[in-house]
Motif scaffolding. Structure first.
Motif, mmCIF file in Angstrom:
data_model
loop_
_atom_site.group_PDB
_atom_site.id
_atom_site.type_symbol
_atom_site.label_atom_id
_atom_site.label_comp_id
_atom_site.label_asym_id
_atom_site.label_seq_id
_atom_site.Cartn_x
_atom_site.Cartn_y
_atom_site.Cartn_z
ATOM 1 N N ASN A 97 39.923 65.313 23.836
ATOM 2 C CA ASN A 97 39.172 64.281 23.113
ATOM 3 C C ASN A 97 37.707 64.193 23.555
ATOM 4 O O ASN A 97 36.978 63.300 23.132
ATOM 5 N N TYR A 98 37.284 65.143 24.418
ATOM 6 C CA TYR A 98 35.898 65.286 24.894
ATOM 7 C C TYR A 98 35.426 64.180 25.833
ATOM 8 O O TYR A 98 34.600 64.431 26.699
ATOM 9 N N ALA A 99 35.937 62.923 25.679
ATOM 10 C CA ALA A 99 35.620 61.804 26.583
ATOM 11 C C ALA A 99 34.120 61.602 26.753
ATOM 12 O O ALA A 99 33.632 61.343 27.851
#
Length: 373
Positions: A97-99
Motif C-alpha cells: 500500500n506504499y504507506a
C-alpha cells in the motif's frame, strides 16, 4: 599467519542474510514458519514465492523487525538482529500500500527516513534529489501522493526505501495494486534498477510471473517451509516435488508407480498399469513407489515428430483459443485432463474436435517423475 576467524569473515562477505533454524508461531500450536535455514547472498534479488498462508510474508516481517522469531536466529551481515528494533536495522522496506504520508510532498516523503536519522538539510536535499532521479520522478518533488498515479506512488515508495542507501531492501507485494500492463512494466524497471544499484533485494509475491521475470533465485514456500530454492530456470525446468511443479507455471500431473530405475531415468506405469512411460527420475524415488509425472503443456506436441522420443494415444476433450496459442485438453496416459499448448501458428481450433483420436509426443527429458508426497 591468518587469523582464526578469517574464513567466517569471508563467508560473511558472501552471505548478507542468514535464517538459522528460524521458527514462528503466534498461538503456540500452529507453526507458521518451520525450521527455516536460508542464506541470502549479497547483491542478489531473491524472491520468496508461495500461496497465501505459506509463511513467506512472516519471514519478511521477521527480517524487517515487525515480527519476532519464536526460535532460531536471523543474522544480518553476521550480526544477530532478532532483538534489534526495525529503525536500527538499516533496512529499506516497500509495502503493497506504499504507506506514503498524504499531507507531505513527494520530497518530504522520500526524505523522511533521513530526517529520522538527523541528517542536515543540504545533505538531505541532495540525497532526496538523487533518489528521485534514480526512479525517474525528479520533477514530481513538490506534488502530494494524491496527485500521483499508482505507478508513480510505487516509485516514490521505492525511492524512500533507497534514499538512505541501505544494503538490503525488502519488498512485500509492491506491485499487487497495479493493473496488469503497468505491473509488467514495473517488473522490468525494478529488475533494471537492481542491476544498476547492486543492492540486495528480498521480494515477496504470490505471482509466479513476477518471480520468474525478476529473480536471481526463488525460494518457493508452502506450509511454512521452503519447498525448493534455485534459479528461475531450475525451478521451472526441474521442479523437485509436485507442489513446485503445480505452483510454478502450467503443469500436467499424472499419477503412476515406479516399476524400474536406471541411472537417472525410470519407467513408470500409468493408467492402472496399462501404459509404461519413461521419465527423468528425481533423487529419492525407489522401485515400487508412487510418483507424479510432471510435464509442461508446451513440451507436448500433437502427432509425434522425429524431435520427440516418446508418444501416446489420446482423445480430444476440449479446444480453447487464447489468441497467441490454443490449448487442447485430451484424455491420455490414464488421465482425463492432459493439456497440450500449441502456438496459433501451428494449430487452430478448427484443427481439432471433441472425440477425435490423435497422438501426442514429448521428450523423456521433459517428463519428470517426482516423489508423490
Amino acid at each position: 599467519m591468518a587469523e582464526p576467524h578469517a574464513k567466517p569473515l569471508q563467508e560473511r562477505s558472501d552471505t548478507l542474510v542468514r535464517f538459522d533454524g528460524v521458527e514462528k508461531t503466534y498461538d503456540g500450536v500452529s507453526i507458521v514458519v518451520k525450521r527455516l535455514d536460508l542464506d541470502i547472498r549479497r547483491g542478489e534479488f531473491l524472491t520468496m514465492l508461495g500461496p497465501s498462508g505459506s509463511g513467506k510474508t512472516t519471514c519478511l516481517m521477521m527480517l524487517a523487525g515487525f515480527e519476532t522469531p519464536t526460535a532460531g536466529t536471523i543474522l544480518l551481515d553476521g550480526r544477530p538482529i532478532e532483538r534489534l528494533p526495525p529503525h536500527k536495522r538499516g533496512i529499506g522496506v516497500v509495502f503493497q500500500n506504499y504507506a506514503l504520508f498524504p499531507h507531505m510532498s513527494v520530497a518530504d516523503n522520500v526524505g523522511f527516513p533521513l530526517r529520522m536519522r538527523g541528517l542536515g538539510a543540504s545533505d538531505k536535499a541532495a540525497r532526496v534529489a538523487r533518489a528521485l532521479d534514480m526512479v525517474q520522478m525528479g520533477k514530481f518533488a513538490d506534488r502530494r501522493p494524491a496527485q500521483l498515479s499508482g505507478g508513480q506512488q510505487q516509485r516514490i515508495a521505492l525511492a524512500r526505501a533507497l534514499v538512505f542507501e541501505p544494503a538490503l531492501v525488502l519488498m512485500d507485494e509492491p506491485l499487487g495494486a497495479l493493473d496488469k500492463q503497468l505491473r509488467e512494466h514495473m517488473q522490468i524497471e525494478l529488475k533494471h534498477l537492481h542491476e544498476r544499484l547492486g543492492v540486495t533485494v528480498v521480494y515477496v509475491t504470490h505471482d509466479q510471473g513476477e518471480a520468474l521475470t525478476m529473480s536471481d533465485r526463488i525460494a518457493v514456500f508452502n506450509d511454512g517451509r521452503v519447498q525448493q530454492l534455485g534459479t528461475a530456470t531450475e525451478i521451472y525446468e526441474r521442479p523437485s516435488n509436485p507442489f513446485v511443479a503445480r505452483f510454478i507455471g502450467d503443469n500436467n500431473a499424472i499419477r503412476g508407480q515406479v516399476v524400474d530405475l536406471d541411472a537417472g531415468t525410470c519407467t513408470v506405469s500409468v493408467g492402472q498399469g496399462r501404459e509404461l512411460v519413461r521419465a527423468s527420475a528425481v533423487p529419492g524415488l525407489s522401485k515400487g513407489a508412487a510418483t507424479t509425472l510432471s510435464i509442461r503443456p508446451e513440451r507436448l506436441t500433437i502427432s509425434p515428430t522425429p524431435a520427440t522420443d516418446a508418444s501416446a494415444e489420446a482423445t480430444v476433450r476440449e479446444v480453447i483459443y487464447l489468441g497467441d496459442h490454443i490449448r487442447v485438453r485430451v484424455a491420455a496416459l490414464g488421465s482425463d485432463s492432459v493439456e497440450v499448448k500449441l502456438p496459433s501458428s501451428v494449430g487452430s481450433p478448427s484443427s481439432f474436435e471433441p472425440g477425435q483420436r490423435i497422438s501426442i509426443g514429448w521428450n523423456t527429458r521433459d517428463c519428470r517423475a517426482l516423489p508423490d508426497n
